[in-house]
Motif scaffolding. Structure first.
Motif: not given
Length: 250
Positions: A31-33, A61-66, A214-220
């Motif tokens: 999920v990465h936030g 980590n990585k995403g906006p809402k950890s 599947t790369g949610c934190a990088v636009g996947g």
């Protein structure tokens, strides 16, 4: 909050838990936030309170809402997660004074003592023996032929590839892809392993292993596997891809 950072220590050793879900289980990739995508994915899976939800780790980590993701996972008694390398990074960072945290980890200043304790106690694996075949959830992977309690803790949260020097020699695990090939190619059961950590390969579907990062934190996408049917459900990411970031810099 300074004490929170200076006095927490990671005392967790190998930890493996087993669940017996009464209903179906939704296993969710890294999920990465990405809290908004998580809510969308749960809706897409038609989540009900009777469902068990298990995350493959790297919920932060990585995403906006950890913090929001962490809060949700802690609030729901039927939500569980295994430990990912990013949970380990958070625990490690908590030994720094808050003012020395790098920008991408400043969200740690918002953590409560309960949230820190939760992060420290996350298990390495979660087993779901009620399914046929039985399911194991782990963040990165497992080395074939080694029992769960003998798996190397740092390996199961970071590995992507396996390599053998000799045909029947022991497997050596690697995080980088220049040695060997995907560990899931070598996993022949009997348990079906659901894992994350390997966004570059996106969705991996093998007879006894399914990779859900599947790369949610990088636009996947953010992806779930619903048991017992092993049905795959995905929602698109709202995050900016690396390609888009490069385009903006030009």
């Amino acid at each position: 909050s300074t004490n929170l950072f200076l006095h927490c220590s990671n005392s967790m050793d190998h930890q493996h838990i087993s669940l017996q879900p009464a209903s179906r289980t939704i296993v969710i990739g890294d999920v990465h936030g990405c809290y908004d995508e998580l809510l969308e994915l749960l809706a897409q899976c038609q989540y009900k309170e009777s469902d068990t939800v298990v995350f493959v780790g790297d919920i932060v980590n990585k995403g906006p809402k950890s913090v929001e993701v962490l809060r949700l996972v802690m609030q729901k008694p039927n939500f569980f997660t295994v430990r990912g390398n990013h949970e380990d990074k958070v625990i490690e960072a908590l030994s720094c004074p808050p003012e020395q945290l790098p920008k991408k980890l400043r969200w740690l200043r918002e953590l409560t003592q309960d949230q820190v304790a939760f992060l420290q106690d996350i298990p390495l694996t979660i087993s779901l023996p009620c399914y046929e075949p039985p399911v194991i959830v782990v963040h990165a992977g497992l080395i074939p032929g080694i029992s769960l309690d003998q798996q190397d803790r740092s390996v199961v949260t970071t590995m992507r590839n396996l390599h053998r020097e000799q045909e029947f020699g022991p497997f050596v695990a690697y995080e980088r892809k220049k040695h060997g090939n995907a560990w899931s190619k070598h996993w022949v059961g009997p348990e079906h392993v659901l894992f994350g950590h390997d966004a570059p390969r996106r969705l991996q579907r093998r007879k006894f292993a399914t990779g859900l990062d599947t790369g949610c934190a990088v636009g996947g996408e953010l992806t779930a596997c619903i048991l017992p049917e092993h049905k795959i459900v995905s929602v698109p990411s709202k995050q900016v891809s690396k390609k888009e970031k490069k385009g903006k810099k030009k």
